[in-house]
Design an enzyme around this catalytic site. Sequence first.
Site, PDB file in Angstrom:
ATOM      1  N   SER A  36      -3.734   6.923  -1.566  1.00 59.00           N
ATOM      2  CA  SER A  36      -3.769   7.798  -2.679  1.00 59.00           C
ATOM      3  C   SER A  36      -4.714   9.013  -2.327  1.00 59.00           C
ATOM      4  O   SER A  36      -4.907   9.972  -3.090  1.00 59.00           O
ATOM      5  CB  SER A  36      -4.147   7.224  -4.118  1.00 59.00           C
ATOM      6  OG  SER A  36      -5.635   6.750  -3.546  1.00 59.00           O
ATOM      7  N   HIS A  89      -4.925   6.627  -8.308  1.00 61.38           N
ATOM      8  CA  HIS A  89      -5.555   5.581  -7.255  1.00 61.38           C
ATOM      9  C   HIS A  89      -5.011   4.418  -7.807  1.00 61.38           C
ATOM     10  O   HIS A  89      -4.283   3.434  -6.741  1.00 61.38           O
ATOM     11  CB  HIS A  89      -6.914   5.741  -7.133  1.00 61.38           C
ATOM     12  CG  HIS A  89      -7.447   4.474  -6.213  1.00 61.38           C
ATOM     13  ND1 HIS A  89      -7.443   4.578  -4.961  1.00 61.38           N
ATOM     14  CD2 HIS A  89      -7.908   3.419  -6.726  1.00 61.38           C
ATOM     15  CE1 HIS A  89      -7.806   3.423  -4.636  1.00 61.38           C
ATOM     16  NE2 HIS A  89      -8.013   2.543  -5.489  1.00 61.38           N
ATOM     17  N   GLU A 140      -8.080  -1.626   0.394  1.00 62.39           N
ATOM     18  CA  GLU A 140      -8.273  -0.251   0.341  1.00 62.39           C
ATOM     19  C   GLU A 140      -7.903   0.711   1.501  1.00 62.39           C
ATOM     20  O   GLU A 140      -7.620   1.853   1.287  1.00 62.39           O
ATOM     21  CB  GLU A 140      -9.692   0.121  -0.079  1.00 62.39           C
ATOM     22  CG  GLU A 140     -10.085  -0.705  -1.508  1.00 62.39           C
ATOM     23  CD  GLU A 140      -9.215   0.025  -2.863  1.00 62.39           C
ATOM     24  OE1 GLU A 140      -8.766   1.013  -2.455  1.00 62.39           O
ATOM     25  OE2 GLU A 140      -9.601  -0.539  -3.889  1.00 62.39           O
ATOM     26  N   HIS A 164      -2.194   1.148  -5.526  1.00 65.57           N
ATOM     27  CA  HIS A 164      -2.144  -0.244  -5.423  1.00 65.57           C
ATOM     28  C   HIS A 164      -0.845  -0.929  -5.829  1.00 65.57           C
ATOM     29  O   HIS A 164      -0.558  -1.905  -5.017  1.00 65.57           O
ATOM     30  CB  HIS A 164      -3.278  -0.945  -6.344  1.00 65.57           C
ATOM     31  CG  HIS A 164      -4.738  -0.878  -5.569  1.00 65.57           C
ATOM     32  ND1 HIS A 164      -5.180  -1.716  -4.733  1.00 65.57           N
ATOM     33  CD2 HIS A 164      -5.522   0.105  -6.040  1.00 65.57           C
ATOM     34  CE1 HIS A 164      -6.537  -1.121  -4.635  1.00 65.57           C
ATOM     35  NE2 HIS A 164      -6.785  -0.171  -5.234  1.00 65.57           N
TER      36      HIS A 164
HETATM   37 FE   LIG Z   1      -8.594   0.691  -5.245  1.00 66.78          FE
END
Ligand SMILES: [Fe+2]
Length: 304
Positions: A193, A127, A173, A132
């Site tokens: 993700s 993730h 996010e 990111h």
């Molecule tokens: Fe995150």
Amino acid sequence: MANTTLSRPPSTAPDWTISQRWDRYTSAEHAMWDRLFARQAAMLRGRVAPAFLDGLDMLRMSRPGIPDFMELSERLMKATGWQVVAVPGLIPDDVFFDHLANRRFVAGNFIRTPQQLDYLQEPDVFHDVFGHVPLLANPVFADYMQAYGIGGQRAASGGVIERLSRLYWYTVEFGLIRGRDDELKIYGAGIVSSHGESVFALDDPSPNRLGFDVKRLMRTPYRIDDYQQTYFVIDSFDDLLHRTLDADFGPLYHELAQAPDYEIDTIGPGDTIYTRGTQAYARMKRAHDKADRPEAAGAPARGD
Ligand SMILES: [Fe+2]
């Protein structure tokens, strides 16, 4: 995301960082990365913001195995001056903001097990790094992340972190962006993700998809336990950066202190509507929860 009620494990540096210990990953752990990578790379084609794919390429993240943060940071440093540092899990808000304000992205160094393929309590390296890091190679998004860290330091002193955390949640996010052809694309790491949410966020008729508006978004609770009921759509990373930098957060927080939250699934009169969601998915989940736990019947659904 971060937390305020934590004490620092003895094995960490004063800034809570640890060594990634890249040489300690087993071949099964590298294989888990490859499996997740292959699954998401196939899923994201045509669905993700092109800047994300550019970042994957530029950082050469499609090479097999869990990336070595030292190597990744070297490339990222050349592109935008960011680094990736390892932390043991959740860290306090002030430490998190300090890292972002100094262009350091904190990442968990563990990877999920096969039993956790689709659900994790705490973010793992897949993730954090796959989700990111590619966008940190984009100069405008890189500036936005730093600006968020600096804003977080200010919000912490004003006691308004919860408001600000909604901005992170609904952009970094779970953000959507309008593509060149006006089609919506994904850029938020929580979606990118997630195998299930990368379809749900774009294609499912359930959630609302609304135009980005800082004030509105800060009045909107979010889901930590399931897919979002509302997504916010930005026009571009430039627009996101400038609308955030231009917002005068002092008066904004003051104004918001008097303003009630929206219901998690509500659409208001001033909203720009891309999708008026049916909320069928959330309703179905609520019905299942009640059937599973009859004592919870009549209790409000968790919305934050
Ligand atoms: Fe995150």
